[in-house]
Design a protein around this motif. Structure first.
Motif, PDB file in Angstrom:
ATOM      1  N   ALA A   1       0.826  -1.219   0.000  1.00 27.42           N
ATOM      2  CA  ALA A   1       0.000   0.000   0.000  1.00 27.42           C
ATOM      3  C   ALA A   1       0.857   1.265   0.000  1.00 27.42           C
ATOM      4  CB  ALA A   1      -0.928   0.008   1.195  1.00 27.42           C
ATOM      5  N   GLY A   2       0.305   2.294  -0.617  1.00 28.79           N
ATOM      6  CA  GLY A   2       0.986   3.586  -0.652  1.00 28.79           C
ATOM      7  C   GLY A   2       2.059   3.671  -1.721  1.00 28.79           C
TER       8      GLY A   2
ATOM      9  N   PRO B   1       9.669   7.050  -3.868  1.00 33.86           N
ATOM     10  CA  PRO B   1      10.392   8.319  -3.696  1.00 33.86           C
ATOM     11  C   PRO B   1       9.447   9.516  -3.606  1.00 33.86           C
ATOM     12  CG  PRO B   1      11.325   7.053  -5.519  1.00 33.86           C
ATOM     13  CD  PRO B   1      10.054   6.359  -5.107  1.00 33.86           C
ATOM     14  N   THR B   2       8.292   9.442  -4.290  1.00 33.25           N
ATOM     15  CA  THR B   2       7.407  10.611  -4.277  1.00 33.25           C
ATOM     16  C   THR B   2       6.363  10.479  -3.169  1.00 33.25           C
ATOM     17  OG1 THR B   2       5.886   9.650  -5.893  1.00 33.25           O
ATOM     18  CG2 THR B   2       7.656  11.010  -6.754  1.00 33.25           C
ATOM     19  N   GLN B   3       6.022  11.613  -2.605  1.00 33.06           N
ATOM     20  CA  GLN B   3       5.003  11.651  -1.549  1.00 33.06           C
ATOM     21  C   GLN B   3       3.993  12.733  -1.872  1.00 33.06           C
ATOM     22  OE1 GLN B   3       6.876  12.486   2.186  1.00 33.06           O
ATOM     23  NE2 GLN B   3       8.177  10.660   2.091  1.00 33.06           N
ATOM     24  N   VAL B   4       2.731  12.394  -1.698  1.00 27.57           N
ATOM     25  CA  VAL B   4       1.691  13.412  -1.843  1.00 27.57           C
ATOM     26  C   VAL B   4       1.654  14.193  -0.539  1.00 27.57           C
ATOM     27  CG1 VAL B   4      -0.765  13.817  -2.204  1.00 27.57           C
ATOM     28  CG2 VAL B   4       0.374  11.963  -3.407  1.00 27.57           C
ATOM     29  N   VAL B   5       1.854  15.509  -0.613  1.00 23.81           N
ATOM     30  CA  VAL B   5       1.824  16.291   0.633  1.00 23.81           C
ATOM     31  C   VAL B   5       0.538  17.077   0.785  1.00 23.81           C
ATOM     32  CG1 VAL B   5       4.270  16.483   1.122  1.00 23.81           C
ATOM     33  CG2 VAL B   5       3.242  18.065  -0.500  1.00 23.81           C
ATOM     34  N   LYS B   6      -0.189  17.233  -0.323  1.00 19.25           N
ATOM     35  CA  LYS B   6      -1.429  17.999  -0.231  1.00 19.25           C
ATOM     36  C   LYS B   6      -2.334  17.600  -1.381  1.00 19.25           C
ATOM     37  CE  LYS B   6      -2.540  22.734  -0.989  1.00 19.25           C
ATOM     38  NZ  LYS B   6      -1.946  24.038  -1.271  1.00 19.25           N
ATOM     39  N   THR B   7      -3.617  17.471  -1.101  1.00 14.20           N
ATOM     40  CA  THR B   7      -4.567  17.318  -2.191  1.00 14.20           C
ATOM     41  C   THR B   7      -5.639  18.384  -2.014  1.00 14.20           C
ATOM     42  OG1 THR B   7      -5.851  15.716  -0.921  1.00 14.20           O
ATOM     43  CG2 THR B   7      -4.277  14.815  -2.497  1.00 14.20           C
TER      44      THR B   7
ATOM     45  N   LEU C   1       4.921   2.225   0.558  1.00 19.10           N
ATOM     46  CA  LEU C   1       5.288   3.617   0.825  1.00 19.10           C
ATOM     47  C   LEU C   1       6.796   3.799   0.949  1.00 19.10           C
ATOM     48  CD1 LEU C   1       3.632   6.244   1.232  1.00 19.10           C
ATOM     49  CD2 LEU C   1       3.896   5.906   3.681  1.00 19.10           C
ATOM     50  N   SER C   2       7.477   2.823   1.577  1.00 20.91           N
ATOM     51  CA  SER C   2       8.924   3.000   1.780  1.00 20.91           C
ATOM     52  C   SER C   2       9.694   2.902   0.466  1.00 20.91           C
ATOM     53  CB  SER C   2       9.452   1.970   2.777  1.00 20.91           C
ATOM     54  OG  SER C   2       9.276   0.669   2.262  1.00 20.91           O
TER      55      SER C   2
ATOM     56  N   LEU D   1       6.981   4.184  -9.154  1.00 18.02           N
ATOM     57  CA  LEU D   1       8.231   3.404  -9.114  1.00 18.02           C
ATOM     58  C   LEU D   1       8.036   2.114  -8.321  1.00 18.02           C
ATOM     59  CD1 LEU D   1      11.317   3.715  -9.994  1.00 18.02           C
ATOM     60  CD2 LEU D   1      11.721   4.247  -7.593  1.00 18.02           C
TER      61      LEU D   1
ATOM     62  N   GLN E   1       2.858   6.432 -16.232  1.00 15.70           N
ATOM     63  CA  GLN E   1       4.263   6.160 -15.923  1.00 15.70           C
ATOM     64  C   GLN E   1       4.567   4.691 -15.649  1.00 15.70           C
ATOM     65  OE1 GLN E   1       5.543  10.525 -14.209  1.00 15.70           O
ATOM     66  NE2 GLN E   1       5.495   8.852 -12.745  1.00 15.70           N
TER      67      GLN E   1
ATOM     68  N   GLY F   1      -5.127   8.047 -11.580  1.00 19.30           N
ATOM     69  CA  GLY F   1      -3.874   8.778 -11.395  1.00 19.30           C
ATOM     70  C   GLY F   1      -3.448   9.545 -12.637  1.00 19.30           C
TER      71      GLY F   1
ATOM     72  N   THR G   1      -1.112   9.077 -14.652  1.00 19.48           N
ATOM     73  CA  THR G   1       0.322   9.366 -14.792  1.00 19.48           C
ATOM     74  C   THR G   1       0.921   8.807 -16.078  1.00 19.48           C
ATOM     75  OG1 THR G   1       1.226   7.381 -13.729  1.00 19.48           O
ATOM     76  CG2 THR G   1       0.595   9.209 -12.277  1.00 19.48           C
TER      77      THR G   1
END
Lengths: 261, 395
Positions: free
Chosen positions: A91-92, A223-229, A219-220, A96, A128, A124, A126
């Motif tokens: 999850a998360g 590299p990218t993290q969503v900080v705000k939606t 999640l670990s 990548l 990618q 998403g 993306t």
């Protein structure tokens, strides 16, 4: 026989996404989960190859356990095997980590000649995961494929959409393509297919396909993290014009254009 | 493993987290306390939304793979085709210049990979590059993802840029994920806003998701370079300055011996037809144009305005228009200066592909059509008649 892997993702049926006018948030209640529309073209293309020249098709997806019925739907269409990568540890994942996990799942499935993905997922957007998966599997790729012109045991010839038109390219197998809706019109399942799928048991792979404490998943491994939606607000107030005024406006806007250049 | 926890003593069941969750992954349990469901993606929207600070995310300790201090400068990937730089390259240089100047970033580098790369140096410097770094390819390897990645990756690893911006063109969106995966770093797709955080110095990359219904701001805190593809037409190029000085460097690489992907044939759009991804003006036909017989009207209006013709999905599905003109979620995403929607109702999937246009003008006979909710100018009238009159007025 040619071995094909089709990547699928479950997404919300976006045409039913509505905004709550009071809270200005997306209403998710009762929103049906469907197979990503672009992936239905990927599945259909695999089925057409199977019908034309024989192939063994495995559909793969990463998601929560409730994705299994979606995979049964593709089995009903004629896909031979379906694999669901499901574990809280996945999850998360960003693109990548998703590509890495899918590559691990595909590694467990075994040899393959062709991987087909939808151009992008409609949640998403993306686009990618396809190219990223190809890189992780160390195979070549082509995106935006609208037609497979030739396919034999060694190479594939595809037509892909570019910004300027189309390219026709030849690619060595094994390889990965991402497909657009131009490629085909997906079929509906047959009664027989539905009956077969009812009895079918989707293979479930958990994080054991990876090494213990693998830091490249979930999640670990992202590299990218969503900080705000946030919900985009359109502060636009439409100004209604008469036709003459609109013609003047167009002249003005397109003239500014010419001077600007 | 990452865990998300709700402090049941702090949670008062207000439900604000449920509203904030873009994935519908929270519900209230039988005791009116928030409960996180399996489809949580750890996006943290709920953590910020909770007025009680009752939601906590515990992530695994981050394994730092790189020394962040070693990375500096902004690189712009200078995509080019047939002897011309893509328009988006100038836009990226303009934005990179702004970011660099506002945040004292030492250098903007234009990164060129290709056979005729050197000829672009004066242009790139004039539009804002401090340095042009080129990696020559043999001509057959131009525009080949495999060859470009093989040439770019070792040079990026050698020079350690902190940020790499790539145009979200068809080639950029195919090549960038491959390159980012090879470099084992993060990539944000199709960004429409960029900023640098004053405190952390991180690149804040904002992009639309869920067909434009939701905007997400994304960072890449522990991996380098921070990579983003950027939607064309979102940023403005800086004015060309012929007096600007810059350094020009060349890095030689040994070419790949065998390409697994080989170009057989290129089929260009017809001469004179402007491709919708690059167009500054787009005139789009929707169902309200009344079918194939009226498409020539839209084409004539587009030609008068010097623009390209676009289409909505129903016309493509009906075989009236080709797929490469389809704008929207399952077609192309465009951001022209002027978007003239003729008989387009404005389904959410269509808006996803064009809402970043600078000026939107809508012609539709239904005053309640959703297109008017995002249009700057509008006419409520029959679309074919209005287009006909506009042609007469503009001639």
């Amino acid at each position: 026989m040619m071995k094909i892997i089709v990547c699928t993702k479950q997404v919300p049926a976006t045409n039913e996404v509505k905004m709550d006018p009071v809270t200005n948030t997306i209403i998710r209640e009762g929103v049906e989960a469907i197979c990503n529309p672009f992936d239905t073209y990927a599945v259909e293309e695999a089925l057409r190859i199977k019908e034309k020249q024989g192939a063994h098709i495995t559909a793969i997806s990463m998601g929560i356990p409730t994705v299994a019925p979606m995979l049964k739907e593709v089995v009903a269409l004629g896909v031979d095997e379906a694999v669901l990568l499901t574990d809280r540890k996945f999850a998360g994942a960003d693109t990548l980590a998703t590509a890495y996990t899918l590559a691990k799942g595909i590694g467990k499935i075994g040899d393959f000649d062709l991987v087909i993905c939808g151009k992008q997922a409609t949640d998403g957007d993306t686009a990618q995961v396809g190219p990223s998966l190809a890189e992780t599997l160390s195979i070549p790729h082509l995106t935006d494929v609208g037609e497979i012109k030739e396919l034999n045991s060694k190479t594939i010839v595809c037509r892909r959409m570019t910004d300027d038109g189309y390219d026709e390219l030849e690619m060595d197998l094994p390889c990965l393509i991402t497909v657009t809706k131009e490629i085909n019109t997906p079929r509906l399942p047959s009664i027989l297919g539905i009956k077969k799928a009812q009895k079918y048991k989707v293979h479930k792979f958990n994080a054991n396909i990876c090494e213990e404490n693998d830091i490249h998943i979930g999640l670990s491994g992202s590299p990218t993290q969503v900080v705000k939606t946030f919900i985009p607000t359109s502060a636009v107030e439409c100004q209604f014009l008469k036709i003459k005024a609109l013609a003047d406006k167009l002249r003005e806007l397109s003239n500014i254009e010419e001077e600007g250049n | 493993m990452t865990e998300i926890r709700i402090d049941r003593n702090l949670c008062n069941g207000c439900g604000q987290c449920i509203e904030a969750c873009p994935f519908g992954a929270i519900r209230l349990d039988s005791e009116d306390r928030a409960e996180i469901l399996d489809n949580c993606t750890f996006c943290c929207s709920c953590v910020d939304a909770c007025p009680q600070n009752a939601i906590e995310i515990e992530a695994d300790p981050v394994v730092k793979t790189v020394n962040l201090e070693d990375y500096s400068g902004i690189w712009v990937f200078a995509e080019h085709k047939d002897g011309q730089l893509r328009q988006v390259v100038y836009e990226l240089l303009g934005e990179a210049r702004k970011l660099a100047e506002d945040h004292h970033i030492p250098r903007v580098t234009a990164f060129l990979v290709g056979s005729d790369a050197k000829t672009f140096a004066p242009l790139l410097i004039g539009y804002g590059a401090d340095r042009v770094l080129s990696v020559p390819l043999i001509a057959e390897h131009d525009g080949n993802e495999e060859a470009v990645c093989a040439a770019a990756a070792p040079i990026i690893s050698k020079y350690h840029p902190e940020i790499i911006l790539i145009g979200a063109t068809a080639f950029g969106r195919s090549c960038a994920p491959r390159l980012a995966s090879r470099l084992k770093t993060g990539l944000t797709a199709d960004c429409t806003a960029l900023a640098i955080d004053k405190e952390s110095g991180l690149l804040r990359q904002t992009r639309p998701a869920f067909g434009g219904n939701l905007m997400a701001t994304i960072i890449c805190p522990n991996h380098r370079p921070q990579m983003a593809t950027v939607r064309p037409h979102v940023f403005k190029p800086a004015a060309f300055d012929g007096k600007r000085q810059g350094e020009v460097l060349t890095e030689e690489i040994s070419p790949l011996q065998h390409l697994a992907v080989r170009l057989l044939k290129t089929i260009k759009n017809p001469e004179g037809a402007i491709n919708i991804s690059d167009a500054e003006i787009i005139v789009t036909a929707g169902k309200g144009m009344g079918g194939a017989k009226n498409i020539p009207l839209v084409e004539e209006l587009a030609a008068l305005l010097g623009g390209a013709v676009g289409s909505t999905r129903p016309l493509v599905d009906a075989g009236i228009m080709p797929y490469n003109k389809q704008i929207g979620q399952t077609g192309k995403t465009v951001g022209p200066k002027i978007y003239l929607a003729c008989g387009v109702s404005g389904a959410i999937q269509h808006l996803a592909g064009m809402s970043s246009a600078e000026t939107i003008i809508a012609i539709n006979n239904d005053p309640d059509a959703p297109i008017f909710s995002i249009a700057h100018y509008g006419i409520v009238a029959d679309a074919p008649d209005t287009v006909r009159e506009l042609i007469a007025l503009l001639k």
